[in-house]
Structure formats: structure tokens, C-alpha cells
Design a protein around this motif. Structure first.
Motif, PDB file in Angstrom:
ATOM      1  N   CYS A  14       0.748  -1.262   0.006  1.00  0.00           N
ATOM      2  CA  CYS A  14      -0.282  -0.083  -0.088  1.00  0.00           C
ATOM      3  C   CYS A  14       0.914   1.254   0.030  1.00  0.00           C
ATOM      4  O   CYS A  14       0.211   2.417   0.278  1.00  0.00           O
ATOM      5  CB  CYS A  14      -1.075  -0.224   1.254  1.00  0.00           C
ATOM      6  N   VAL A  17      -0.206   3.900  -2.736  1.00  0.00           N
ATOM      7  CA  VAL A  17      -1.545   4.822  -2.362  1.00  0.00           C
ATOM      8  C   VAL A  17      -1.282   5.451  -1.293  1.00  0.00           C
ATOM      9  O   VAL A  17      -2.032   6.773  -1.118  1.00  0.00           O
ATOM     10  CB  VAL A  17      -2.681   3.763  -2.277  1.00  0.00           C
ATOM     11  N   ALA A  18      -0.953   5.072  -0.108  1.00  0.00           N
ATOM     12  CA  ALA A  18      -0.498   5.707   0.997  1.00  0.00           C
ATOM     13  C   ALA A  18       0.239   6.974   0.798  1.00  0.00           C
ATOM     14  O   ALA A  18      -0.250   8.028   1.245  1.00  0.00           O
ATOM     15  CB  ALA A  18       0.227   5.173   2.195  1.00  0.00           C
ATOM     16  N   LEU A  99      -6.822   3.482   5.071  1.00  0.00           N
ATOM     17  CA  LEU A  99      -6.926   2.517   3.947  1.00  0.00           C
ATOM     18  C   LEU A  99      -6.891   0.976   4.484  1.00  0.00           C
ATOM     19  O   LEU A  99      -6.363   0.526   5.610  1.00  0.00           O
ATOM     20  CB  LEU A  99      -5.458   2.511   3.397  1.00  0.00           C
ATOM     21  N   LEU A 101      -6.374  -2.387   4.809  1.00  0.00           N
ATOM     22  CA  LEU A 101      -5.120  -3.229   4.686  1.00  0.00           C
ATOM     23  C   LEU A 101      -5.503  -4.637   3.847  1.00  0.00           C
ATOM     24  O   LEU A 101      -4.671  -5.246   2.932  1.00  0.00           O
ATOM     25  CB  LEU A 101      -4.184  -3.425   5.758  1.00  0.00           C
ATOM     26  N   GLU A 103      -7.353  -5.083   1.403  1.00  0.00           N
ATOM     27  CA  GLU A 103      -7.395  -4.489   0.098  1.00  0.00           C
ATOM     28  C   GLU A 103      -5.929  -4.632  -0.759  1.00  0.00           C
ATOM     29  O   GLU A 103      -5.744  -4.786  -1.774  1.00  0.00           O
ATOM     30  CB  GLU A 103      -7.771  -3.178  -0.222  1.00  0.00           C
ATOM     31  N   TYR A 104      -4.843  -4.512   0.049  1.00  0.00           N
ATOM     32  CA  TYR A 104      -3.463  -4.814  -0.420  1.00  0.00           C
ATOM     33  C   TYR A 104      -2.836  -5.926   0.102  1.00  0.00           C
ATOM     34  O   TYR A 104      -1.602  -6.042  -0.039  1.00  0.00           O
ATOM     35  CB  TYR A 104      -2.669  -3.579   0.054  1.00  0.00           C
TER      36      TYR A 104
END
Length: 108
Positions: A14, A17-18, A99, A101, A103-104
Motif C-alpha cells: 500500500c 496509495v498511502a 486504508l 489493509l 485490499e492490499y
């Protein structure tokens, strides 16, 4: 953005994106929050990577409608599109996002 810290936390998937979301929040704090006394805090648990950006301005950030001719105003739209949750504190000084996690997670 400290990619080394996210790597240490085993959150490499991530990082991009982060970094983008955090960059948008910090940029907003500089542009609209006066650019002084900006504090970035983040933490991760098994479910979320959560980031907070605090500035000294009491003016609440506002998600604006933009179109292809707009020269600005896209920052919170990017945050809204990429984060699983985001919001602004009552006093308008802190914007946070999370976010998910899962999803990553690396899929086998």
C-alpha cells in the motif's frame, strides 16, 4: 512519506496509495492551512493504516466539485476516491483517512 517504515511494518503493497493520499493531505495543509505547525501522525493495526494531518487553521477543508478545466481542488477528491474512510475533526484542524489493509494483501 516514510516507505521504509511501511516496509518495516510489512505494508509494502500500500506504499504508493498511502504516499499519494498523504501527499494530498499535506499539500492541502500547506496551501490552505497556512503552512505552519503541520503534524503528520499515522498508525497501523491489522485492519487499517490510518493517517492524520493537523494544521493550525480552523477553516474546515471542503470537498469541491471540479471538472477538466479546474486548476485545483482535486486533493480531497483523490483522498475520497482512494481511502476507505476519511473525515475532518470538529475544529477543522485535522483531516484523517484510513486504508483498509485487506485490499492490499498479497494474493497467492
Amino acid at each position: 512519506m516514510n516507505g521504509a517504515l511501511l516496509t518495516l511494518w510489512d505494508l509494502r503493497p500500500c506504499i504508493d496509495v498511502a504516499a499519494l493520499v498523504l501527499t494530498e493531505l499535506v499539500t492541502n495543509a500547506f496551501q490552505h492551512g497556512g503552512g505552519e505547525d503541520i503534524t503528520v501522525t499515522w498508525c497501523a493495526d491489522v485492519t487499517y493504516l490510518t493517517m492524520w494531518v493537523e494544521d493550525s487553521s480552523p477553516v474546515r477543508p471542503v470537498l469541491r466539485a471540479v471538472d477538466e478545466t479546474s486548476e485545483g481542488g482535486r486533493g480531497l477528491g483523490i483522498v475520497e476516491a482512494l481511502a476507505d474512510a476519511w473525515g475532518v475533526s470538529e475544529d477543522g484542524r485535522t483531516v484523517h483517512c484510513a486504508l483498509a489493509l485487506a485490499e492490499y494483501a498479497v494474493r497467492a
